[in-house]
Write a protein that holds these residues in place. Structure first.
Motif: not given
Length: 166
Positions: A75, A78-79, A82
């Protein structure tokens, strides 16, 4: 033993000729995370990694992360990038590879996997019949059990490439 030989081998993810991959109809890129895009110690993508992912999207690639590490670690990447990703992949098994392709909407002949380990990333890609791209690890620092795999990988790479490794 040849089933572990990558289709391509580059020093880093930044050295890969992505325009050539696009010309050869690769549309989806599955990236390993640890020691491929970031050292284990980093908890966020570098500016250089962010720029790479933006460039790949501009070209038209679908991009996904696939890691044997945890959802919590994933996380962190990925955040900000995007992009989707899958953790606890159990590479060299292909379950995560198949999930990644489904997420990107790509098929076998149009997808490449990029990673720093023969015995997880390349093997998973070969098992799934994808284009496989090996890069050298970003950092010498590895998880304890990875050191043992690196010994085997070093021997295989020496057999495949001799001293002509990137």
């Amino acid at each position: 033993m040849g089933m572990l030989k990558p289709d391509f081998y580059y020093n880093t993810v930044y050295d890969i000729p992505y325009d050539e991959l696009w010309q050869n109809e690769i549309r989806g890129l599955i990236f390993d995370l640890d020691n491929t895009l970031a050292p284990y110690a980093d908890n966020q993508p570098s500016a250089k990694t962010v720029a790479l992912i933006k460039r790949l999207h501009r070209i038209g690639f679908k991009v996904c992360l696939l890691t044997n590490n945890t959802n919590k670690r994933l996380a962190h990447f990925t955040k900000p990038l995007g992009i989707p990703g899958f953790a606890n992949a159990a590479k060299p098994l292909t379950r995560g590879v198949r999930k990644s392709m489904k997420e990107m909407g790509t098929k076998r002949g149009y997808t490449a996997i990029i990673g720093d380990q023969l015995l997880s990333d390349v093997w998973a890609g070969k098992n799934a019949r994808l284009t496989t791209i090996l890069v050298n690890p970003i950092s010498k620092k590895d998880l304890f059990f990875v050191h043992f795999k690196r010994l085997i990988e070093g021997w295989l790479l020496k057999r495949y490439y001799g001293d002509a490794r990137p």
